[in-house]
Design an enzyme around this catalytic site. Structure first.
Site: not given
Ligand code: NAD
Length: 469
Positions: A215, A249
């Site tokens: 997602e 998002c």
């Molecule tokens: P992110 O991808 O930075 O982090 C998400 C999760 O992944 C966190 O738990 C984080 O600890 C982990 N993570 C971060 N870097 C990682 C890596 N290198 N390897 C493994 N795990 C890692 O996202 P965010 O900043 O928490 O959220 C914002 C993003 O999420 C935006 O792009 C937004 O559009 C998206 N989002 C999507 C939805 C949806 O339902 N489609 C909902 C909410 C947010």
């Protein structure tokens, strides 16, 4: 493969050993677990949830009620209403060539699942997939975001009270925690976050051929054509864009506006901004804050970049780093290469891009990655259909935004760069299930007539079968 050095292996192994016991649980057991989780969210921890969200995101309490507590409770209630039907054997027709047998498929649990969630709706986006995972009979390890520590700590407490560790466990930690977890051979990984990290997750999943639901995010456009009811469009766009201070998002990332209505649209937005958040949004109890200093700086650099390119700040533009406050902002006349038009904004800044013809707007959308949501404000059915037919997006609202997320009867998710797989309601249950095909042979099967040795009679039967059945 030897995983004994992985610090989460013992936890993983316990769940792996327990997976078939959980997978075999009946409808009544799963309902009892969902009830326990519902009670924890709705009663025991309701005010703690709102406090944690206020500490982490400055979230107004009513917004937490609606977008976090209500969202999860309605997920749970929907799952409870439909679970009996979802868990039933799904009988299918059996062709005459398989006479003597019957066929069905069943949704069985995938096994041990990993759920990684982001920070913008910490409870909703952690418990939402968890509800689907446990409804489908899985065990799960949950890794919430490190950006919202109060929410993550509270969820850890709640999960340890509701579940045994060999059923559901929450692990807190930063990127290295996800990295370690991703090395383990999970059966399904449900990841919510950015497209960049989504690629890392998919690569890790490929090592074990784990199935994934991704997602993700990206730039979701909102198109406002000249037939749209401008005031009503502005009312909803301003609500959707500045909810959770734009950290959603599916909020409109940028507005594609017919150039003949640009100034009317901006005036209408100004009116609704004042109505929702007063002339001083900083003092408004209805307006949130940016999650961390890092994200504040990221958004500030977008505005600096826009100013360097001589863009117009039509509304807002005030910032307060100590409070992580960014005023609801609207920017126009951006250069094509402005960062606001090329990176997901995920904050309270709305860029306006004007177009002369609908084709120009559609071409603009199609030069970018396929969005998670695409919104259309128009009274012209031909325009609406043309946009839908000539673009691709995870979801669309016509004359509204965001609300498709709240209908559990609809699949929720993106397409390509904005996501793989769907969630919510039945689609979430399906994502966490293996659809197992089962054929039961009851009597002699006519296919046995064609077993070797092959004779000319069997050849004739085979030809007749191909021709007639
Ligand atoms: P992110 O991808 O930075 O982090 C998400 C999760 O992944 C966190 O738990 C984080 O600890 C982990 N993570 C971060 N870097 C990682 C890596 N290198 N390897 C493994 N795990 C890692 O996202 P965010 O900043 O928490 O959220 C914002 C993003 O999420 C935006 O792009 C937004 O559009 C998206 N989002 C999507 C939805 C949806 O339902 N489609 C909902 C909410 C947010």
């Amino acid at each position: 493969m030897d995983y004994s050095n992985n610090i989460y292996f013992e936890l993983f192994q316990n769940q792996q050993k327990h997976q078939f016991i959980i997978g075999k649980t009946d409808y009544y057991y799963r309902i009892s677990i969902l009830n326990k989780l519902q009670h924890a969210i709705e009663h025991t921890y309701r005010s703690d949830i709102k406090d944690a969200l206020h500490k982490d995101l400055g979230k107004p309490k009513l917004e937490s009620e609606l977008t976090e507590i209500y969202a999860i409770i309605s997920d749970i209630k929907y799952a409870k209403t439909h679970l009996y039907k979802w868990m039933r054997k799904q009988k299918v027709a059996t062709p005459i060539t398989m006479l003597g047998s019957s066929s069905y498929y069943k949704f069985e649990s995938k096994g041990v699942c990993l759920i990684i969630s982001p920070w913008n709706f910490p409870f909703n986006l952690t418990f939402g997939p968890l509800v689907s995972a446990i409804a489908a009979g899985n065990t799960a390890i949950v890794k919430p975001s490190e950006m919202t520590p109060h929410s993550s700590a509270l969820m850890a407490r709640m999960i340890s009270e509701v579940f045994k560790e060999n059923h559901v466990a929450l692990v807190q930690g930063e990127v290295n925690t996800s990295t370690e977890l991703l090395k383990l051979p999970f059966n399904h990984i449900f990841f919510t976050g950015s497209p960049q990290v989504g690629k890392i997750v998919m690569e890790a999943a490929s090592q074990h051929l784990a199935s994934v639901t991704l997602e993700l995010g990206g730039k979701s456009p909102v198109v406002i054509d000249k037939t749209a009811h401008i005031d009503r469009a502005a009312k909803k766009i301003v609500w959707g864009k500045y909810l959770n201070a734009g950290q959603i998002c599916i909020c409109p990332d940028y507005a594609l506006v017919d150039e003949s209505i640009k100034s009317l649209f901006i005036s209408a937005c100004k009116k609704w901004l004042k109505h929702y958040f007063t002339e001083h949004p900083k003092d408004s109890k209805s307006y949130g804050r940016i999650v961390t200093s890092k994200h504040f700086k990221r958004l500030k650099s977008h505005l600096d970049n826009a100013k360097q390119g001589n863009a117009n700040i039509e509304v807002g533009g005030q910032l307060d780093e100590d409070l992580k406050y960014i005023e609801p902002t609207i920017v126009s006349d951006l250069k094509d290469d402005a960062s606001l038009l090329n990176e997901e904004i995920f904050g309270p800044i709305l860029p306006i891009v004007t177009y002369k013809t609908l084709k120009e707007a559609i071409d603009y959308i199609n030069t970018k990655e396929r969005p998670l949501a695409l919104y259309i404000y128009s009274k012209n059915k031909v325009n609406v259909n043309t946009i839908i037919e000539t673009t691709r997006a995870g979801g669309t609202c016509i004359n509204n935004n965001i609300i498709h997320y709240t209908n559990h009867n609809l699949p929720f998710g993106g397409v390509n760069n904005s996501g793989i797989g769907k969630s919510h309601g039945f689609f979430g249950f399906e994502a966490f299930s293996n659809k197992r095909a089962i054929v039961k042979q009851r009597t002699f099967g006519i296919i046995e007539l064609l077993f070797p040795p092959y004779t000319s009679l069997k050849e004739k039967i085979a030809k007749a079968t191909i021709k007639w059945f």
